[in-house]
Design a protein around this motif. Sequence first.
Motif, PDB file in Angstrom:
ATOM      1  N   LYS A  34       5.428  -1.898 -12.472  1.00 12.34           N
ATOM      2  CA  LYS A  34       4.748  -3.198 -12.350  1.00 12.34           C
ATOM      3  C   LYS A  34       4.835  -3.765 -10.932  1.00 12.34           C
ATOM      4  N   ILE A  35       4.505  -2.915  -9.976  1.00 18.64           N
ATOM      5  CA  ILE A  35       4.607  -3.311  -8.567  1.00 18.64           C
ATOM      6  C   ILE A  35       3.341  -4.015  -8.080  1.00 18.64           C
ATOM      7  N   ALA A  36       2.217  -3.785  -8.753  1.00 23.51           N
ATOM      8  CA  ALA A  36       0.938  -4.407  -8.366  1.00 23.51           C
ATOM      9  C   ALA A  36       0.561  -4.054  -6.935  1.00 23.51           C
ATOM     10  N   ALA A  37       0.413  -2.755  -6.693  1.00 25.25           N
ATOM     11  CA  ALA A  37       0.052  -2.284  -5.360  1.00 25.25           C
ATOM     12  C   ALA A  37      -1.417  -2.568  -5.056  1.00 25.25           C
ATOM     13  N   MET A  38      -1.724  -2.768  -3.778  1.00 32.88           N
ATOM     14  CA  MET A  38      -3.098  -2.964  -3.338  1.00 32.88           C
ATOM     15  C   MET A  38      -3.870  -1.643  -3.379  1.00 32.88           C
ATOM     16  N   ASP A  39      -3.202  -0.544  -2.984  1.00 28.73           N
ATOM     17  CA  ASP A  39      -3.886   0.751  -2.938  1.00 28.73           C
ATOM     18  C   ASP A  39      -2.853   1.872  -2.975  1.00 28.73           C
ATOM     19  N   TYR A  40      -3.343   3.054  -3.334  1.00 30.17           N
ATOM     20  CA  TYR A  40      -2.544   4.269  -3.328  1.00 30.17           C
ATOM     21  C   TYR A  40      -3.388   5.291  -2.579  1.00 30.17           C
ATOM     22  N   ILE A  41      -3.001   5.591  -1.344  1.00 32.55           N
ATOM     23  CA  ILE A  41      -3.828   6.405  -0.453  1.00 32.55           C
ATOM     24  C   ILE A  41      -3.242   7.804  -0.314  1.00 32.55           C
ATOM     25  N   ILE A  42      -4.080   8.804  -0.534  1.00 32.46           N
ATOM     26  CA  ILE A  42      -3.655  10.197  -0.385  1.00 32.46           C
ATOM     27  C   ILE A  42      -3.818  10.597   1.074  1.00 32.46           C
ATOM     28  N   LEU A  43      -2.711  10.868   1.747  1.00 30.67           N
ATOM     29  CA  LEU A  43      -2.741  11.255   3.152  1.00 30.67           C
ATOM     30  C   LEU A  43      -3.380  12.622   3.328  1.00 30.67           C
ATOM     31  N   GLY A  44      -4.051  12.796   4.463  1.00 29.93           N
ATOM     32  CA  GLY A  44      -4.694  14.068   4.744  1.00 29.93           C
ATOM     33  C   GLY A  44      -6.122  14.152   4.269  1.00 29.93           C
ATOM     34  N   THR A  45      -6.581  13.189   3.483  1.00 27.53           N
ATOM     35  CA  THR A  45      -7.965  13.170   3.029  1.00 27.53           C
ATOM     36  C   THR A  45      -8.847  12.529   4.096  1.00 27.53           C
ATOM     37  N   SER A  46     -10.135  12.794   4.023  1.00 26.65           N
ATOM     38  CA  SER A  46     -11.054  12.306   5.051  1.00 26.65           C
ATOM     39  C   SER A  46     -11.172  10.787   5.077  1.00 26.65           C
ATOM     40  N   SER A  47     -10.857  10.143   3.969  1.00 25.73           N
ATOM     41  CA  SER A  47     -11.010   8.689   3.888  1.00 25.73           C
ATOM     42  C   SER A  47      -9.710   7.912   4.089  1.00 25.73           C
ATOM     43  N   ALA A  48      -8.591   8.636   4.319  1.00 22.82           N
ATOM     44  CA  ALA A  48      -7.277   7.979   4.359  1.00 22.82           C
ATOM     45  C   ALA A  48      -7.194   6.901   5.437  1.00 22.82           C
ATOM     46  N   ASP A  49      -7.589   7.243   6.659  1.00 21.91           N
ATOM     47  CA  ASP A  49      -7.487   6.281   7.758  1.00 21.91           C
ATOM     48  C   ASP A  49      -8.415   5.085   7.527  1.00 21.91           C
ATOM     49  N   VAL A  62       0.868  -1.184   0.000  1.00 28.48           N
ATOM     50  CA  VAL A  62       0.000   0.000   0.000  1.00 28.48           C
ATOM     51  C   VAL A  62       0.902   1.230   0.000  1.00 28.48           C
ATOM     52  N   PHE A  63       0.716   2.091  -0.981  1.00 31.11           N
ATOM     53  CA  PHE A  63       1.487   3.331  -1.038  1.00 31.11           C
ATOM     54  C   PHE A  63       0.711   4.450  -0.351  1.00 31.11           C
ATOM     55  N   LEU A  64       1.439   5.255   0.422  1.00 26.59           N
ATOM     56  CA  LEU A  64       0.882   6.442   1.069  1.00 26.59           C
ATOM     57  C   LEU A  64       1.592   7.650   0.481  1.00 26.59           C
ATOM     58  N   ALA A  65       0.851   8.678   0.141  1.00 27.76           N
ATOM     59  CA  ALA A  65       1.457   9.874  -0.459  1.00 27.76           C
ATOM     60  C   ALA A  65       0.576  11.082  -0.192  1.00 27.76           C
ATOM     61  N   THR A  66       1.162  12.261  -0.299  1.00 29.05           N
ATOM     62  CA  THR A  66       0.382  13.490  -0.120  1.00 29.05           C
ATOM     63  C   THR A  66      -0.146  14.011  -1.449  1.00 29.05           C
ATOM     64  N   GLN A  67       0.320  13.419  -2.557  1.00 27.15           N
ATOM     65  CA  GLN A  67      -0.113  13.836  -3.892  1.00 27.15           C
ATOM     66  C   GLN A  67      -0.388  12.614  -4.761  1.00 27.15           C
ATOM     67  N   ALA A  68      -1.270  12.785  -5.728  1.00 31.22           N
ATOM     68  CA  ALA A  68      -1.623  11.666  -6.607  1.00 31.22           C
ATOM     69  C   ALA A  68      -0.663  11.511  -7.781  1.00 31.22           C
ATOM     70  N   LYS A  69       0.232  12.473  -7.968  1.00 31.57           N
ATOM     71  CA  LYS A  69       1.013  12.511  -9.213  1.00 31.57           C
ATOM     72  C   LYS A  69       2.016  11.371  -9.381  1.00 31.57           C
ATOM     73  N   TYR A  70       2.288  10.616  -8.304  1.00 26.07           N
ATOM     74  CA  TYR A  70       3.237   9.516  -8.438  1.00 26.07           C
ATOM     75  C   TYR A  70       2.551   8.160  -8.633  1.00 26.07           C
ATOM     76  N   ALA A  71       1.232   8.171  -8.665  1.00 27.93           N
ATOM     77  CA  ALA A  71       0.500   6.901  -8.746  1.00 27.93           C
ATOM     78  C   ALA A  71       0.868   6.108  -9.995  1.00 27.93           C
ATOM     79  N   HIS A  72       1.103   6.809 -11.096  1.00 28.67           N
ATOM     80  CA  HIS A  72       1.405   6.101 -12.347  1.00 28.67           C
ATOM     81  C   HIS A  72       2.705   5.305 -12.262  1.00 28.67           C
ATOM     82  N   LEU A  73       3.610   5.723 -11.355  1.00 28.63           N
ATOM     83  CA  LEU A  73       4.883   5.023 -11.231  1.00 28.63           C
ATOM     84  C   LEU A  73       4.704   3.591 -10.721  1.00 28.63           C
ATOM     85  N   CYS A  74       3.643   3.382  -9.947  1.00 30.50           N
ATOM     86  CA  CYS A  74       3.364   2.034  -9.433  1.00 30.50           C
ATOM     87  C   CYS A  74       3.048   1.090 -10.589  1.00 30.50           C
TER      88      CYS A  74
END
Length: 245
Positions: A103-118, A87-99
Amino acid sequence: MLQAVIYDSNAKQRKHTETIVKNHILIHDLRIELAVPTDCSTDILAHLKDNQNKSGLYFLRLEQHDKTTVLELAKQIREHQPSAFIVFLATQAKYAHLCFFHKIAAMDYIILGTSSADQRMGECIDTAYARYLADKAPHRGGYQIKSNGQTRVIPFDEILYFESHHIPHKMILHTEDSSIEFYGPISKVEENCPGFYRCHKSFVINTRHVRTIDSPAREATLKNGAKVLVSVRRLTRLLETLKSP
């Protein structure tokens, strides 16, 4: 046991993620160990070396200043643990494409600080745990119990013994690192657990984990040092069972 690992160079956010993971494990009574909360990539690499071909749940903070390190870590995790949950945690969505690019096959990419992050972190824990159990139980076999509102499958080879509880119709399942109380008849355990033997009215043991038998004292010692009673009339059969190949 599934292990959770946190990598985050931001101490405050790392502590927050650690708290979310710990509380979720505790509240939902999950058999997950928080193994490595760290800001050092070498800690992750050492963990991978000691846990090759196992499965872990990894929360990795991905940011501009160390994205190369984190992506390399993710690739190392995938190489050493093909079934790992990342699971990747980040403050911005702009790096999501790197996953996808790596070819890392991440489960999720979560933007920290958003209401749904936790909440999403909690959902990742639940999903990873359910998939981990589903993957393990069919191959090794497991005992299903209901405890604290949760249905769980404990692999047979992790169970040391079952013990009657002082509360009627309740028993305790013991592993090397935990004891789980739940309701159920101990009289039905042996027939549902291959390789287990009811050595006493109050105990059902996993014969694969018996280390010694003290016949005069009528005690069986398990691999973690725990001692359980063996009744006189069940002692002979237990000894014969342990001698069988």
